[in-house]
Motif scaffolding. Structure first.
Motif, PDB file in Angstrom:
ATOM      1  N   ASP A 106      13.644  -1.114 129.101  1.00  0.00           N
ATOM      2  CA  ASP A 106      12.620  -0.320 129.758  1.00  0.00           C
ATOM      3  C   ASP A 106      13.149   1.071 130.090  1.00  0.00           C
ATOM      4  O   ASP A 106      14.273   1.225 130.576  1.00  0.00           O
ATOM      5  N   GLY A 107      12.347   2.077 129.810  1.00  0.00           N
ATOM      6  CA  GLY A 107      12.720   3.446 130.127  1.00  0.00           C
ATOM      7  C   GLY A 107      13.497   4.173 129.056  1.00  0.00           C
ATOM      8  O   GLY A 107      13.688   5.390 129.152  1.00  0.00           O
ATOM      9  N   ALA A 108      13.956   3.449 128.030  1.00  0.00           N
ATOM     10  CA  ALA A 108      14.680   4.119 126.952  1.00  0.00           C
ATOM     11  C   ALA A 108      13.748   5.095 126.231  1.00  0.00           C
ATOM     12  O   ALA A 108      12.539   4.860 126.120  1.00  0.00           O
ATOM     13  N   VAL A 109      14.319   6.187 125.755  1.00  0.00           N
ATOM     14  CA  VAL A 109      13.562   7.181 124.991  1.00  0.00           C
ATOM     15  C   VAL A 109      14.239   7.341 123.632  1.00  0.00           C
ATOM     16  O   VAL A 109      15.418   7.689 123.551  1.00  0.00           O
ATOM     17  N   GLU A 111      13.995   9.011 119.612  1.00  0.00           N
ATOM     18  CA  GLU A 111      13.438  10.195 118.964  1.00  0.00           C
ATOM     19  C   GLU A 111      13.460  10.025 117.455  1.00  0.00           C
ATOM     20  O   GLU A 111      14.461   9.592 116.877  1.00  0.00           O
ATOM     21  N   GLU A 116       9.203  11.917 120.650  1.00  0.00           N
ATOM     22  CA  GLU A 116       9.773  10.976 121.601  1.00  0.00           C
ATOM     23  C   GLU A 116       8.931   9.701 121.655  1.00  0.00           C
ATOM     24  O   GLU A 116       7.700   9.761 121.693  1.00  0.00           O
ATOM     25  N   ARG A 118       8.767   6.336 124.056  1.00  0.00           N
ATOM     26  CA  ARG A 118       9.234   5.793 125.324  1.00  0.00           C
ATOM     27  C   ARG A 118       8.978   4.291 125.378  1.00  0.00           C
ATOM     28  O   ARG A 118       7.889   3.823 125.022  1.00  0.00           O
ATOM     29  N   VAL A 119       9.969   3.553 125.842  1.00  0.00           N
ATOM     30  CA  VAL A 119       9.873   2.099 125.915  1.00  0.00           C
ATOM     31  C   VAL A 119       9.300   1.700 127.273  1.00  0.00           C
ATOM     32  O   VAL A 119       9.841   2.056 128.319  1.00  0.00           O
ATOM     33  N   LEU A 120       8.199   0.939 127.244  1.00  0.00           N
ATOM     34  CA  LEU A 120       7.573   0.403 128.445  1.00  0.00           C
ATOM     35  C   LEU A 120       7.695  -1.117 128.407  1.00  0.00           C
ATOM     36  O   LEU A 120       7.097  -1.768 127.534  1.00  0.00           O
ATOM     37  N   LEU A 132       5.404   0.791 123.061  1.00  0.00           N
ATOM     38  CA  LEU A 132       6.118   1.991 122.643  1.00  0.00           C
ATOM     39  C   LEU A 132       5.151   3.164 122.682  1.00  0.00           C
ATOM     40  O   LEU A 132       4.203   3.228 121.883  1.00  0.00           O
ATOM     41  N   TYR A 133       5.386   4.080 123.619  1.00  0.00           N
ATOM     42  CA  TYR A 133       4.458   5.164 123.908  1.00  0.00           C
ATOM     43  C   TYR A 133       4.984   6.472 123.344  1.00  0.00           C
ATOM     44  O   TYR A 133       6.107   6.885 123.653  1.00  0.00           O
ATOM     45  N   ARG A 171       1.389  -0.556 133.605  1.00  0.00           N
ATOM     46  CA  ARG A 171       2.151   0.215 132.628  1.00  0.00           C
ATOM     47  C   ARG A 171       1.270   0.880 131.569  1.00  0.00           C
ATOM     48  O   ARG A 171       1.658   1.901 131.000  1.00  0.00           O
TER      49      ARG A 171
END
Length: 206
Positions: A106-109, A111, A116, A118-120, A132-133, A171
């Motif tokens: 969680d929270g990893a970004v 590229e 980017e 972002r992992v939710l 994956l946002y 989320r």
């Protein structure tokens, strides 16, 4: 920037077996990409990637129909397989001798091609389910957490309905309403299209 591939195979869990069509997503440009949910057919996925560099193989969760082509695709391309650590117990039901290469916490970004992702962490369908946002693309890849018309399935091993609804509420429904939702199966939707139904889902115990 987003390429869509549908592959077909079987989903197995708790002694059941179902024929399924899976959405595989390829995100990037003409030089480098990531693959989200390598389902069923490594040949078809590798052909879709083509000569581009595959930076990573991202698994939204570890049900077999979302990861069964992952080791083969990794062997062909040298790309690492990433999975949230809470889903490793499910991974081992499909790949006894292989492990993911790294975690997808969680929270990893991540590229790719200047985008980017972002992992939710969105547990409920599975303990380590993630979405994956990609803000720049106004898109979230939800795996089996959220579909057009409702949450993913619960009632099987390692799943929990209240946890899933909480994940969606906290989320996903906090994302901009125009955010496109690209799912693990079936048609796309939007955050705004699904948000009004939250109380209905809770009442129905979906």
């Amino acid at each position: 920037m987003i390429q869509h591939l549908v592959t077909s195979g079987t989903f197995t869990l708790d002694g059941g077996r179902w024929d399924v069509d899976n959405n595989v997503w390829i995100v990037g440009d003409d030089r480098e990409v990531v693959v989200i949910d390598p389902a069923h057919d490594a040949d078809a996925i590798a052909a879709a990637v083509g000569e581009r560099t595959l930076l990573a193989i991202l698994c939204t969760h570890a049900h077999n129909d979302h990861i069964n082509a992952a080791p083969d695709l990794a062997d062909r391309t040298g790309a690492p397989v990433l999975l949230h650590p809470d889903d490793r117990v499910l991974w081992k039901q499909t790949h006894v001798e292989d492990d993911p290469d790294d975690d997808l916490p969680d929270g990893a970004v991540l590229e790719v091609a200047g985008i980017e992702i972002r992992v939710l962490h969105t547990p409920g369908h599975t303990p380590g389910g993630v979405c994956l946002y990609a803000p720049a693309l106004s898109t979230v890849f939800t795996g089996d957490t959220l579909f057009h018309g409702g949450p993913g399935a619960t009632g099987r091993s390692f799943s929990d309905f209240p946890t899933l609804v909480g994940s969606i509420r906290d989320r996903l429904l906090t994302l901009p309403e125009a955010t496109a939702v690209h799912t693990g199966h079936g048609d796309p939707t939007t955050i705004g299209g699904e948000a009004p139904h939250l109380e209905e889902w809770i009442a129905r115990g979906w």
